[in-house]
Design an enzyme around this catalytic site. Structure first.
Site, mmCIF file in Angstrom:
data_model
loop_
_atom_site.group_PDB
_atom_site.id
_atom_site.type_symbol
_atom_site.label_atom_id
_atom_site.label_comp_id
_atom_site.label_asym_id
_atom_site.label_seq_id
_atom_site.Cartn_x
_atom_site.Cartn_y
_atom_site.Cartn_z
ATOM 1 N N GLY A 187 18.882 19.302 25.926
ATOM 2 C CA GLY A 187 18.881 18.729 27.270
ATOM 3 C C GLY A 187 19.100 19.757 28.370
ATOM 4 C CB SER A 188 17.767 21.935 30.002
ATOM 5 O OG SER A 188 16.561 21.631 29.321
ATOM 6 N NE ARG A 189 19.097 20.174 38.064
ATOM 7 C CZ ARG A 189 19.845 19.497 38.932
ATOM 8 N NH1 ARG A 189 20.863 18.769 38.524
ATOM 9 N NH2 ARG A 189 19.564 19.524 40.218
#
Length: 219
Positions: A187-189
């Site tokens: 998970g990240s952005r």
């Protein structure tokens, strides 16, 4: 390792091999020993194998025909659209895309142009949806310049689970819109910084597809 067109990105091969090996070991033991105690973890491990394969999937994408459209660099959900300040661009506007563990994690160039700057910052690992993630989390960013001189910055940001940012582009490289340039594990952005005054074509909560979803029209 450079970006690949393979259906499963090569960065995932070791993880797939490890999880598949563990599954075969447990499943083989369950069959040979007729053991329910081994069958249960074998079934769980099979789900892990399927998850890892899904996580490292690397589908083909087709950017829109209109070359004035800047496209999303990541699959995910838009979590911010609004004003910002970026050290390389100054006052600008920002669009942030959160990638869950179920999204494709290969990142793509939002515009065609030349990489004029690359920067890296060590940092914390807040949840990528957190308001402070853009400035506090570990991140790697690129500044690209179009042939007409317009500059855009886009930043890969590690999240709560993510611990590895992969960026293959270097200063001087030419990237085409929709071209693969890196990925983030788990998970990240990705934050995209744009010139002021552009009308956003996406809203908070909207789902994006890397290389295809139009974020703004650069004109």
């Amino acid at each position: 390792m450079r970006p690949s067109n393979a259906l499963i990105t090569p960065e995932g091969y070791p993880f797939i091999a490890y999880s598949a090996g563990l599954f075969l070991f447990l499943a083989g033991g369950a069959v040979l020993l007729k053991s329910v105690a081994l069958a249960v973890p074998a079934a769980v491990t099979l789900l892990l194998v399927l998850f890892v394969i899904s996580f490292f999937r690397n589908p083909e994408r087709m950017p829109p025909a209109d070359t004035a459209l800047l496209v999303a660099p990541a699959d995910g959900t838009v979590v911010y659209v609004g004003p910002a300040t970026q050290e390389h661009l100054g006052a600008c506007q920002k669009i942030s895309i959160f990638m869950s563990v179920f999204n494709v994690h290969v990142n793509r160039a939002p515009i065609s142009g030349t990489v004029v700057d690359r920067f890296y910052k060590q940092g914390k690992f807040y949840d990528a949806r957190h308001a402070d993630a853009s400035c506090e989390n570990e991140q790697c960013g690129l500044v690209m310049e179009q042939d007409n001189g317009v500059r855009v910055a886009f930043v890969q940001i590690a999240g709560l689970i993510a611990r590895r940012i992969l960026c293959y582009a270097e200063v001087g490289d030419r990237l085409e819109r929709g071209q693969r340039y890196g990925m983030i594990r788990l998970g990240s952005r990705v934050d995209v910084y744009l010139p002021e005054g552009l009308e956003s074509l996406v809203t908070v909560g909207q789902t994006t597809v890397a290389g295809e979803t139009a974020l703004v029209r650069l004109g």
